[in-house]
Design a protein around this motif. Structure first.
Motif, short mmCIF file in Angstrom:
data_model
loop_
_atom_site.label_atom_id
_atom_site.label_comp_id
_atom_site.label_asym_id
_atom_site.label_seq_id
_atom_site.Cartn_x
_atom_site.Cartn_y
_atom_site.Cartn_z
N UNK A 119 0.83 -1.20 0.00
CA UNK A 119 0.00 0.00 0.00
C UNK A 119 0.87 1.26 0.00
N UNK A 120 1.93 1.27 0.80
CA UNK A 120 2.84 2.42 0.82
C UNK A 120 3.50 2.60 -0.54
N UNK A 121 3.96 1.49 -1.13
CA UNK A 121 4.59 1.58 -2.44
C UNK A 121 3.60 2.13 -3.47
N UNK A 122 2.36 1.67 -3.41
CA UNK A 122 1.34 2.16 -4.35
C UNK A 122 1.09 3.65 -4.17
N UNK A 123 0.99 4.08 -2.91
CA UNK A 123 0.75 5.50 -2.65
C UNK A 123 1.89 6.36 -3.16
N UNK A 124 3.12 5.96 -2.89
CA UNK A 124 4.27 6.74 -3.34
C UNK A 124 4.34 6.79 -4.86
N UNK A 125 4.17 5.62 -5.50
CA UNK A 125 4.25 5.58 -6.96
C UNK A 125 3.14 6.40 -7.59
N UNK A 126 1.95 6.36 -7.00
CA UNK A 126 0.84 7.14 -7.56
C UNK A 126 1.10 8.64 -7.46
N UNK A 127 1.97 9.04 -6.51
CA UNK A 127 2.33 10.45 -6.35
C UNK A 127 3.58 10.82 -7.13
N UNK A 128 4.07 9.88 -7.95
CA UNK A 128 5.21 10.18 -8.81
C UNK A 128 6.56 9.87 -8.22
N UNK A 129 6.61 9.05 -7.18
CA UNK A 129 7.87 8.70 -6.52
C UNK A 129 8.29 7.29 -6.95
N UNK A 130 9.54 7.14 -7.39
CA UNK A 130 10.08 5.81 -7.68
C UNK A 130 10.43 5.12 -6.37
N UNK A 131 10.08 3.84 -6.25
CA UNK A 131 10.24 3.10 -5.00
C UNK A 131 11.21 1.95 -5.20
N UNK A 132 12.21 1.88 -4.32
CA UNK A 132 13.10 0.72 -4.23
C UNK A 132 12.63 -0.11 -3.06
N UNK A 133 12.03 -1.27 -3.32
CA UNK A 133 11.47 -2.12 -2.28
C UNK A 133 12.55 -3.09 -1.80
N UNK A 134 13.01 -2.88 -0.56
CA UNK A 134 14.11 -3.68 -0.01
C UNK A 134 13.63 -5.02 0.54
N UNK A 135 12.32 -5.19 0.71
CA UNK A 135 11.81 -6.39 1.34
C UNK A 135 12.04 -6.36 2.84
N UNK A 136 12.33 -7.52 3.42
CA UNK A 136 12.56 -7.62 4.86
C UNK A 136 13.97 -7.14 5.18
#
Length: 453
Positions: A63-80
């Protein structure tokens, strides 16, 4: 309305208090606030995102990744990855924002959302307040190529491991600073279940790992830094030099010496303060601790020529005091230890490495902590009282003064109102447990009588 952000982000029961909808809204609001503050000027914004092993972290991080991406932010998902790993990688990758999905040492049903600013430092209160005020507002959404991307970057976690191993090599002046040291590590089935033991092995330690089989449900469940009993037994059974225990997101660490005795955050701070002073790396020979740190730590530091600066309870306040004074070491009795030469936040894995390096350097952990006496401490929570009148009630303040006079230099007393609940915390330290209990009970009675709702 009560403030959403607490001392360590937004936290509550996952899927009731901390929902997917809230996670999206917080991410969008954070992106907007930071953009308006000029944090993203001149470049496409980027965030790093990590979580602990709670099952709810999967949908919340999505959900956080979706929110950031929808606002134009590229997300690097590190996992655990441990919380301090997110903080470090926020800085090392030159990201504009770091986000952690974790409730730290809380039980598994809880979860939380915490933000780091550029450089891996915690957001200021004013920025958190601005984010809170922007929740749910209408906004113009980016389209096409302007929306953000989401990229899995789990391999970046190794950069964090390499960093903490490099830090302990610098601290100890040795390539294998834990060589010959046997360590039992309890990872609380949490975020450091893989990376914590890996870092210790890379630093040269012989490692026995317990409670490192996360299944999404067992994080902090009778294990880790809040439940040291199994670690104590295992250290003795294995004949290990020490044991270390993390909490769920590994931003704190407590230790156990070779006899199975607990070495709390105060003792760890004292041990590291002495080491840093010896090497000339303890800025102004000063340690930042909280109001809850034991009088025994104060006495040991005074004897060693080290000044203690007291901060309010909470690692964010320790960090603020460290930044304000430029100090290099601070922490809490609970095991949040911050060494600013190497980290921007409490780091349990780094703390474990530094303590292990001190054991390799000479005397046992028990011997090195012998000068840091822990006076008996009693902490009582008095509930159902008007916490706002703690400092204004004359009779309560008179009782507090009498207690301090009776304890003299051989004890300490503290009344601390909760920041969020109708609770007043009574803390008394004294030469004996019986004396501490007697004074704490008497003062709690006065609090209850004078401040009853």
């Amino acid at each position: 309305m009560a403030r959403l952000f607490g001392t360590d982000g937004v936290r509550g029961l996952a899927n009731r208090d901390i929902t997917a909808e809230l996670a999206v809204d917080l991410a969008v609001a954070a992106a907007h606030v930071l953009a308006e503050r000029g944090e993203f000027s001149g470049h496409r914004p980027r965030a790093v995102l990590g979580r602990d092993t709670r099952i709810s972290g999967q949908f919340l991080s999505s959900a956080v990744a979706a929110g950031l991406a929808s606002a134009g932010v590229d997300v690097l998902d590190l996992g655990v990855v441990p919380t301090p790993g997110v903080a470090y990688l926020t800085g090392s990758t030159d990201a504009d924002l770091g986000v952690v999905i974790s409730a730290s040492h809380n039980p598994m049903p809880d979860n939380g959302i915490k933000f780091f600013a550029r450089g891996g430092t915690k957001l200021d209160d004013a920025v958190e307040q601005a984010i809170e005020e922007r929740l749910g507002e209408p906004w113009e959404r980016p389209l096409g190529a302007q929306v953000g991307t989401i990229t899995s970057s789990e391999r970046l976690a190794q950069d964090y491991v390499d960093h903490v191993v490099s830090a302990v090599r610098s601290f100890a002046g040795a390539e294998r600073p834990l060589e010959g040291v046997t360590v039992v590590v309890d990872t609380a089935h949490g975020a450091a279940s893989v990376l914590g033991p890996r870092a210790l092995v890379l630093a040269g330690a012989t490692v026995h790992t317990i409670h490192a089989e996360p299944d999404g449900l067992n994080i902090n469940d009778g294990v880790g830094s809040t439940h040291l009993e199994v670690l104590q037994r295992t250290v003795v059974e294995q004949g290990a030099d020490l044991g270390v225990a993390f909490d769920g997101d590994a931003d704190r660490c407590l230790a156990v010496d070779h006899t199975g005795a607990v070495v709390n955050g105060d003792a760890i701070m004292g041990l590291l303060a002495l080491a840093l002073k010896e090497s000339g790396a303890l800025y102004h020979d000063t340690l930042v601790a909280t109001l809850m740190s034991n009088l025994g730590l104060h006495r040991a530091m005074t004897a060693a020529g080290i000044t203690i600066v007291e901060a309010a309870v909470g690692d964010r306040y320790v960090l603020e005091a460290m930044r304000d004074g430029g100090f290099t070491l601070g922490g809490e009795q609970s095991g949040h230890i911050i060494v600013s030469d190497y980290a921007t936040t409490g780091d349990g894995v780094l703390t474990a490495l530094l303590v292990g390096a001190r054991v390799r350097s000479g005397a046992s952990l028990r011997e090195q902590c012998a000068s840091i006496e822990t006076l008996p401490q009693v902490l009582l929570n008095v509930t159902g009282v008007d916490r706002s009148r703690v400092y204004s009630d004359v009779l309560l303040q008179e009782a507090l003064g009498r207690t301090r006079t009776e304890l003299g230099d051989d004890g300490r007393v503290l009344l601390r109102p909760s920041g969020t609940e109708p609770v007043v915390r009574v803390m008394v330290e004294a030469a004996t447990a019986e004396l501490a209990r007697s004074h704490a009970d008497a003062l709690a009675t006065v609090v209850r009588d004078r401040l009853a709702l």
